[in-house]
Design a protein around this motif. Structure first.
Motif, short mmCIF file in Angstrom:
data_model
loop_
_atom_site.label_atom_id
_atom_site.label_comp_id
_atom_site.label_asym_id
_atom_site.label_seq_id
_atom_site.Cartn_x
_atom_site.Cartn_y
_atom_site.Cartn_z
N MET B 41 10.99 -0.02 19.02
CA MET B 41 10.47 -1.32 18.58
C MET B 41 11.36 -1.92 17.51
O MET B 41 11.67 -3.10 17.53
N LEU B 42 11.75 -1.07 16.56
CA LEU B 42 12.59 -1.53 15.48
C LEU B 42 13.93 -2.00 16.02
O LEU B 42 14.42 -3.07 15.67
N MET B 43 14.51 -1.20 16.91
CA MET B 43 15.81 -1.55 17.47
C MET B 43 15.74 -2.87 18.23
O MET B 43 16.64 -3.70 18.15
N THR B 44 14.65 -3.06 18.97
CA THR B 44 14.49 -4.29 19.74
C THR B 44 14.46 -5.49 18.82
O THR B 44 15.19 -6.47 19.02
N VAL B 45 13.63 -5.40 17.80
CA VAL B 45 13.47 -6.57 16.93
C VAL B 45 14.74 -6.82 16.13
O VAL B 45 15.14 -7.96 15.90
N VAL B 46 15.43 -5.74 15.74
CA VAL B 46 16.69 -5.91 15.02
C VAL B 46 17.70 -6.63 15.91
O VAL B 46 18.34 -7.60 15.51
N TYR B 47 17.80 -6.17 17.14
CA TYR B 47 18.77 -6.75 18.07
C TYR B 47 18.49 -8.22 18.35
O TYR B 47 19.38 -9.07 18.28
N GLU B 48 17.20 -8.53 18.60
CA GLU B 48 16.87 -9.90 18.97
C GLU B 48 16.99 -10.87 17.80
O GLU B 48 17.41 -12.00 17.97
N THR B 49 16.61 -10.39 16.61
CA THR B 49 16.75 -11.25 15.44
C THR B 49 18.22 -11.56 15.20
O THR B 49 18.60 -12.69 14.93
#
Lengths: 215, 139
Positions: B41-49
């Protein structure tokens, strides 16, 4: 667009992690729990900014894990009302436009908040802004807001809904725990191309609109 | 979980982007072992942001140019939120400024004041990366 929120919470630390420096473990736990999740009345949590205070670790009778009370700051997506944000159009329907900023796609501009006068083209399912041309003999120009365009919108409202996790699949799809309502009915809002100063056509429009705005 | 202060302070896009970069670096260093499912989840949000912020003016900003801009904006007596918006959006046209600043007619008495403000902004902050071309349908 982003704010820092001060939050207090209790974190469980597994026995084998107790020997390490506790902060990275706490940070990881909190990120696992909150990153990319919506907290009601707060916003969409992004990641932990820093740990402000780590309390004493308690070990309860009968179990080996440590419970620690921490205060931390979280980066949260929570635009304030009136904030202008650039986004991409991802959906278009009779009700209005859906916008996305990559990591958050529950931004909705209702039809009545589109630039006025707005017309919906049923055949193509897209909205356009009927911009009156200077010359009366010419038909008004159609400024399209089709998916893929980069637009600017202004935040009108932040809506939180409590969605219970065990709703049916249809409800789960439609239910949005956090939705941002935006407007595009103001000078300077809408597709960024409309207001770009380097385009001759856009330039003229811009001047006209300035006049309109001042009236 | 208790929320003690929902709005402790605001962050500019630039600050979030810097934090994201650090987060990502720390993560790739630590994740030499394995990336757990829980951390996705963290990786996803970091990548998308990151993907979003790369398209904004924040992508090319530096700490120096922002602090310089904040100093230069002092005489205009803007509110915190307005300053934040100027840093995040880097207005280049009067229409952009009118959107951000409340009651622009009263705040900028002379016509040149707004142009000056735009000049200050465009000369201090580097231009934003060119967005990918979108098909234009304007007739």
């Amino acid at each position: 667009m982003f704010v820092l929120a001060l939050i207090q919470d209790t974190v469980v630390i597994k026995p084998h992690e107790l020997e390490h420096n506790v902060e990275p473990v706490v940070k990881q736990r909190l990120n696992q729990r909150l990153a990319n999740r919506v907290v009601p009345e707060l916003g969409l949590c992004m990641c932990v900014y820093d740990i402000v205070h780590v309390g004493v670790t308690y070990i309860l009778p009968g179990e080996g894990q440590g419970h620690v009370r921490v205060k931390f700051r979280m980066v949260v997506l929570r635009p304030f009302v009136g904030e202008v944000i650039e986004a991409r159009v991802v959906g278009s329907s009779r009700l209005g436009l859906t916008l996305s900023i990559e990591f958050f796609a529950d931004i909705f501009v209702p039809a009545d908040r589109l630039p006025d006068p707005h017309v919906y083209e049923e055949a193509e399912q897209i909205w356009y802004w009927e911009y009156p041309s200077e010359d009366d003999s010419q038909p008004p120009s159609k400024l399209y807001m089709d998916p893929g365009k980069i637009v600017k919108f202004k935040v009108v409202e932040n809506i939180f809904k409590d969605i219970s996790p065990d709703v049916g699949s249809v409800e789960a799809k439609e239910g949005k725990s956090y939705e941002i309502i935006g407007t595009m009915a103001e000078t300077g809002l809408g597709c960024v191309g409309w207001w770009a100063a380097n385009e001759e056509a856009a330039d003229e429009e811009q001047e006209e609109d300035l006049d309109m705005g001042e009236e | 979980m208790e929320i003690l202060n929902a709005r402790k302070s605001v962050l500019t896009n630039y600050e979030v982007m810097k934090l994201r970069e650090e987060e990502k670096n720390a993560f790739t260093a630590a994740a030499g072992k394995r990336v757990r499912d829980k951390d996705k989840m963290l990786m996803t949000v970091v990548y998308e942001t990151q993907k979003y912020l790369k398209t904004t003016p924040a992508a090319v900003q530096t700490q120096d140019c922002i602090s310089k801009l904040v100093k230069l904006l002092k005489p205009y007596e803007l509110t915190g939120a307005e300053t934040l918006q100027i840093i995040n959006l880097r207005p280049t046209a009067p229409t952009d400024v009118q959107l951000i600043v409340e009651e622009p007619e009263e705040r900028f008495k002379s016509e040149t004041a707004m142009d000056d403000l735009i000049n200050v902004v465009t000369s201090t902050l580097p231009p934003k990366p060119i967005p990918p071309a979108t098909p234009s349908r304007t007739t």
